[in-house]
Design a protein around this motif. Structure first.
Motif, PDB file in Angstrom:
ATOM      1  N   ARG A 161      14.391  -6.040  -8.794  1.00 36.13           N
ATOM      2  CA  ARG A 161      14.342  -6.295  -7.356  1.00 36.13           C
ATOM      3  C   ARG A 161      14.387  -4.979  -6.590  1.00 36.13           C
ATOM      4  NH1 ARG A 161      18.744 -10.699  -5.729  1.00 36.13           N
ATOM      5  NH2 ARG A 161      20.131  -9.086  -6.480  1.00 36.13           N
ATOM      6  N   PRO A 162      13.868  -5.001  -5.352  1.00 35.83           N
ATOM      7  CA  PRO A 162      13.210  -6.111  -4.660  1.00 35.83           C
ATOM      8  C   PRO A 162      11.748  -6.198  -5.066  1.00 35.83           C
ATOM      9  CG  PRO A 162      13.285  -4.203  -3.216  1.00 35.83           C
ATOM     10  CD  PRO A 162      13.967  -3.792  -4.495  1.00 35.83           C
ATOM     11  N   TYR A 163      11.214  -7.404  -5.128  1.00 30.96           N
ATOM     12  CA  TYR A 163       9.801  -7.593  -5.461  1.00 30.96           C
ATOM     13  C   TYR A 163       8.970  -7.301  -4.209  1.00 30.96           C
ATOM     14  CZ  TYR A 163       5.560  -9.952  -7.109  1.00 30.96           C
ATOM     15  OH  TYR A 163       4.267 -10.255  -7.494  1.00 30.96           O
ATOM     16  N   PRO A 164       8.060  -6.292  -4.272  1.00 33.82           N
ATOM     17  CA  PRO A 164       7.289  -5.963  -3.078  1.00 33.82           C
ATOM     18  C   PRO A 164       5.994  -6.774  -2.987  1.00 33.82           C
ATOM     19  CG  PRO A 164       7.178  -4.170  -4.685  1.00 33.82           C
ATOM     20  CD  PRO A 164       7.852  -5.329  -5.347  1.00 33.82           C
ATOM     21  N   ILE A 165       5.719  -7.258  -1.788  1.00 29.99           N
ATOM     22  CA  ILE A 165       4.460  -7.949  -1.507  1.00 29.99           C
ATOM     23  C   ILE A 165       3.871  -7.326  -0.246  1.00 29.99           C
ATOM     24  CG2 ILE A 165       3.354 -10.148  -0.929  1.00 29.99           C
ATOM     25  CD1 ILE A 165       5.641 -11.608  -2.325  1.00 29.99           C
ATOM     26  N   GLY A 166       2.649  -6.845  -0.344  1.00 25.69           N
ATOM     27  CA  GLY A 166       1.979  -6.298   0.828  1.00 25.69           C
ATOM     28  C   GLY A 166       1.411  -7.412   1.683  1.00 25.69           C
ATOM     29  N   LEU A 167       1.370  -7.190   2.980  1.00 24.67           N
ATOM     30  CA  LEU A 167       0.759  -8.145   3.915  1.00 24.67           C
ATOM     31  C   LEU A 167      -0.341  -7.428   4.677  1.00 24.67           C
ATOM     32  CD1 LEU A 167       3.919  -9.899   5.442  1.00 24.67           C
ATOM     33  CD2 LEU A 167       2.533 -10.648   3.496  1.00 24.67           C
ATOM     34  N   ALA A 168      -1.500  -8.082   4.785  1.00 17.93           N
ATOM     35  CA  ALA A 168      -2.618  -7.435   5.479  1.00 17.93           C
ATOM     36  C   ALA A 168      -3.628  -8.459   5.973  1.00 17.93           C
ATOM     37  CB  ALA A 168      -3.318  -6.444   4.532  1.00 17.93           C
ATOM     38  N   HIS A 169      -4.347  -8.076   7.004  1.00 19.01           N
ATOM     39  CA  HIS A 169      -5.511  -8.852   7.429  1.00 19.01           C
ATOM     40  C   HIS A 169      -6.609  -8.694   6.372  1.00 19.01           C
ATOM     41  CE1 HIS A 169      -4.346  -9.916  11.537  1.00 19.01           C
ATOM     42  NE2 HIS A 169      -3.854  -8.700  11.683  1.00 19.01           N
ATOM     43  N   ASN A 170      -7.512  -9.661   6.315  1.00 16.24           N
ATOM     44  CA  ASN A 170      -8.641  -9.573   5.378  1.00 16.24           C
ATOM     45  C   ASN A 170      -9.461  -8.304   5.597  1.00 16.24           C
ATOM     46  OD1 ASN A 170      -8.182 -12.173   4.150  1.00 16.24           O
ATOM     47  ND2 ASN A 170      -8.925 -13.097   6.034  1.00 16.24           N
ATOM     48  N   CYS A 171      -9.587  -7.893   6.860  1.00 17.12           N
ATOM     49  CA  CYS A 171     -10.433  -6.731   7.178  1.00 17.12           C
ATOM     50  C   CYS A 171      -9.844  -5.412   6.690  1.00 17.12           C
ATOM     51  CB  CYS A 171     -10.697  -6.659   8.682  1.00 17.12           C
ATOM     52  SG  CYS A 171      -9.218  -6.320   9.680  1.00 17.12           S
ATOM     53  N   GLN A 172      -8.623  -5.449   6.147  1.00 19.39           N
ATOM     54  CA  GLN A 172      -7.992  -4.219   5.657  1.00 19.39           C
ATOM     55  C   GLN A 172      -8.309  -3.927   4.190  1.00 19.39           C
ATOM     56  OE1 GLN A 172      -4.210  -5.526   8.165  1.00 19.39           O
ATOM     57  NE2 GLN A 172      -3.765  -3.613   7.114  1.00 19.39           N
ATOM     58  N   LEU A 173      -9.065  -4.831   3.564  1.00 19.85           N
ATOM     59  CA  LEU A 173      -9.512  -4.593   2.185  1.00 19.85           C
ATOM     60  C   LEU A 173     -10.646  -3.577   2.203  1.00 19.85           C
ATOM     61  CD1 LEU A 173      -9.680  -5.292  -0.879  1.00 19.85           C
ATOM     62  CD2 LEU A 173     -11.245  -7.149  -0.247  1.00 19.85           C
ATOM     63  N   VAL A 174     -10.506  -2.519   1.399  1.00 21.54           N
ATOM     64  CA  VAL A 174     -11.549  -1.496   1.280  1.00 21.54           C
ATOM     65  C   VAL A 174     -11.956  -1.375  -0.189  1.00 21.54           C
ATOM     66  CG1 VAL A 174     -10.710  -0.232   3.309  1.00 21.54           C
ATOM     67  CG2 VAL A 174      -9.871   0.395   1.042  1.00 21.54           C
ATOM     68  N   SER A 175     -13.087  -0.733  -0.430  1.00 24.77           N
ATOM     69  CA  SER A 175     -13.606  -0.683  -1.806  1.00 24.77           C
ATOM     70  C   SER A 175     -12.728   0.160  -2.723  1.00 24.77           C
ATOM     71  CB  SER A 175     -15.041  -0.148  -1.818  1.00 24.77           C
ATOM     72  OG  SER A 175     -15.086   1.123  -1.205  1.00 24.77           O
ATOM     73  N   SER A 176     -12.185   1.252  -2.195  1.00 20.46           N
ATOM     74  CA  SER A 176     -11.355   2.119  -3.045  1.00 20.46           C
ATOM     75  C   SER A 176     -10.487   3.017  -2.170  1.00 20.46           C
ATOM     76  CB  SER A 176     -12.247   2.970  -3.938  1.00 20.46           C
ATOM     77  OG  SER A 176     -11.477   3.861  -4.709  1.00 20.46           O
ATOM     78  N   ILE A 177      -9.244   3.214  -2.593  1.00 21.88           N
ATOM     79  CA  ILE A 177      -8.324   4.109  -1.880  1.00 21.88           C
ATOM     80  C   ILE A 177      -8.074   5.338  -2.743  1.00 21.88           C
ATOM     81  CG2 ILE A 177      -5.920   4.392  -1.137  1.00 21.88           C
ATOM     82  CD1 ILE A 177      -6.012   1.520  -0.143  1.00 21.88           C
ATOM     83  N   PRO A 178      -8.333   6.530  -2.203  1.00 25.37           N
ATOM     84  CA  PRO A 178      -7.994   7.750  -2.955  1.00 25.37           C
ATOM     85  C   PRO A 178      -6.475   7.878  -3.025  1.00 25.37           C
ATOM     86  CG  PRO A 178      -8.850   8.306  -0.761  1.00 25.37           C
ATOM     87  CD  PRO A 178      -8.928   6.814  -0.892  1.00 25.37           C
ATOM     88  N   THR A 179      -5.920   7.821  -4.230  1.00 23.56           N
ATOM     89  CA  THR A 179      -4.458   7.800  -4.374  1.00 23.56           C
ATOM     90  C   THR A 179      -3.885   9.191  -4.629  1.00 23.56           C
ATOM     91  OG1 THR A 179      -4.675   7.280  -6.716  1.00 23.56           O
ATOM     92  CG2 THR A 179      -4.414   5.423  -5.220  1.00 23.56           C
ATOM     93  N   GLU A 180      -2.610   9.321  -4.313  1.00 20.44           N
ATOM     94  CA  GLU A 180      -1.852  10.541  -4.576  1.00 20.44           C
ATOM     95  C   GLU A 180      -0.744  10.201  -5.571  1.00 20.44           C
ATOM     96  OE1 GLU A 180      -2.630  13.444  -3.546  1.00 20.44           O
ATOM     97  OE2 GLU A 180      -3.910  13.135  -1.796  1.00 20.44           O
ATOM     98  N   TYR A 181      -0.153  11.219  -6.185  1.00 20.72           N
ATOM     99  CA  TYR A 181       0.835  10.983  -7.250  1.00 20.72           C
ATOM    100  C   TYR A 181       2.066  10.231  -6.744  1.00 20.72           C
ATOM    101  CZ  TYR A 181       3.648  14.823  -5.382  1.00 20.72           C
ATOM    102  OH  TYR A 181       4.411  15.615  -4.567  1.00 20.72           O
ATOM    103  N   TRP A 182       2.363  10.345  -5.443  1.00 16.41           N
ATOM    104  CA  TRP A 182       3.571   9.693  -4.926  1.00 16.41           C
ATOM    105  C   TRP A 182       3.342   8.234  -4.522  1.00 16.41           C
ATOM    106  CZ3 TRP A 182       1.312  13.900  -2.224  1.00 16.41           C
ATOM    107  CH2 TRP A 182       0.548  13.533  -1.103  1.00 16.41           C
ATOM    108  N   ASP A 183       2.092   7.785  -4.525  1.00 18.25           N
ATOM    109  CA  ASP A 183       1.796   6.418  -4.088  1.00 18.25           C
ATOM    110  C   ASP A 183       2.353   5.391  -5.069  1.00 18.25           C
ATOM    111  OD1 ASP A 183       0.391   7.209  -1.827  1.00 18.25           O
ATOM    112  OD2 ASP A 183      -1.536   7.278  -2.867  1.00 18.25           O
ATOM    113  N   ILE A 184       3.033   4.385  -4.544  1.00 16.66           N
ATOM    114  CA  ILE A 184       3.580   3.300  -5.368  1.00 16.66           C
ATOM    115  C   ILE A 184       2.642   2.097  -5.254  1.00 16.66           C
ATOM    116  CG2 ILE A 184       5.533   1.740  -5.736  1.00 16.66           C
ATOM    117  CD1 ILE A 184       6.249   4.659  -6.285  1.00 16.66           C
ATOM    118  N   PRO A 185       2.034   1.653  -6.376  1.00 17.63           N
ATOM    119  CA  PRO A 185       1.185   0.466  -6.316  1.00 17.63           C
ATOM    120  C   PRO A 185       2.033  -0.789  -6.144  1.00 17.63           C
ATOM    121  CG  PRO A 185       1.401   1.192  -8.584  1.00 17.63           C
ATOM    122  CD  PRO A 185       2.134   2.199  -7.739  1.00 17.63           C
ATOM    123  N   ILE A 186       1.462  -1.801  -5.533  1.00 21.36           N
ATOM    124  CA  ILE A 186       2.200  -3.053  -5.339  1.00 21.36           C
ATOM    125  C   ILE A 186       1.639  -4.122  -6.277  1.00 21.36           C
ATOM    126  CG2 ILE A 186       3.087  -2.695  -3.012  1.00 21.36           C
ATOM    127  CD1 ILE A 186       0.600  -4.005  -1.915  1.00 21.36           C
TER     128      ILE A 186
END
Length: 198
Positions: A161-186
């Motif tokens: 815990r805690p279990y993370p869930i992202g919330l977003a509008h449909n229009c926030q979906l993109v083809s690819s996000i350039p990630t950095e080493y500190w980014d935490i995937p959900i």
């Protein structure tokens, strides 16, 4: 970094372009989706955020949580530990103030702080996401820092815990996000019309 900032700009503009009717419908659909989610139904302690900058409106869901005796927590910018968040209990009576970004948050009261490991679900805001579970925030890294220890545990214990869930509008979906080493995937993301599990 330029690519990430450009992606933020484009996606925020899409989100802000949604009409009042579209925002209202999205909030209703989101609430319907969340209130039937098995993890939400069984959760007692839920951290969420108040909508800002065209984000999905979460108030209907928060009111459902209150009506169903679930404890709700909102993020508060940590006063001493730069770039970190505290989570404070939020009720209809909570005294609110504006933080340095102009976002409403509970007035700091140490008696209302809940330790992150006691929270069942943390709903995270974001600017953009892709179908791999990569999440692009506003750039402050607040949620990446918040979820760092969870992510280390999650690699070996999927019940952490805690279990993370992202919330977003449909229009926030993109083809690819350039990630950095500190980014935490959900592990999961919910839009008004779809559940993504990664």
């Amino acid at each position: 970094m330029d690519n990430r900032n450009q992606l933020r700009k484009i996606t925020r503009e899409k989100r802000l372009a949604l009409s009042n009717n579209e925002q209202t419908m999205a909030a209703v659909q989101l609430s319907e989706r969340l209130t039937t989610h098995p993890k939400v139904v069984s959760a007692q302690h839920i951290a969420i955020y108040l909508a800002n900058d065209g984000e999905l409106n979460t108030l209907a869901f928060i009111e459902w949580c209150w009506a169903n005796n679930k404890q709700v927590y909102l993020p508060v910018i940590h006063p001493f530990s730069q770039g970190h968040l505290l989570f404070l209990n939020y009720t209809p009576e909570t005294e609110m103030c504006k933080n340095r970004f102009g976002i409403s948050e509970p007035k700091l009261n140490v008696n209302l702080i809940q330790h992150i490991e006691n929270i069942d679900i943390i709903f995270t805001p974001l600017v953009a996401f892709d179908e791999t579970g990569a999440r692009l925030g506003m750039g402050g890294g607040f949620y990446d820092r918040t979820l760092q220890s969870w992510f280390e545990q999650y690699k070996t214990d999927k019940q952490s815990r805690p279990y993370p869930i992202g919330l977003a509008h449909n229009c926030q979906l993109v083809s690819s996000i350039p990630t950095e080493y500190w980014d935490i995937p959900i592990p999961e993301l919910i839009t008004p019309t779809q559940n993504y599990q990664f």
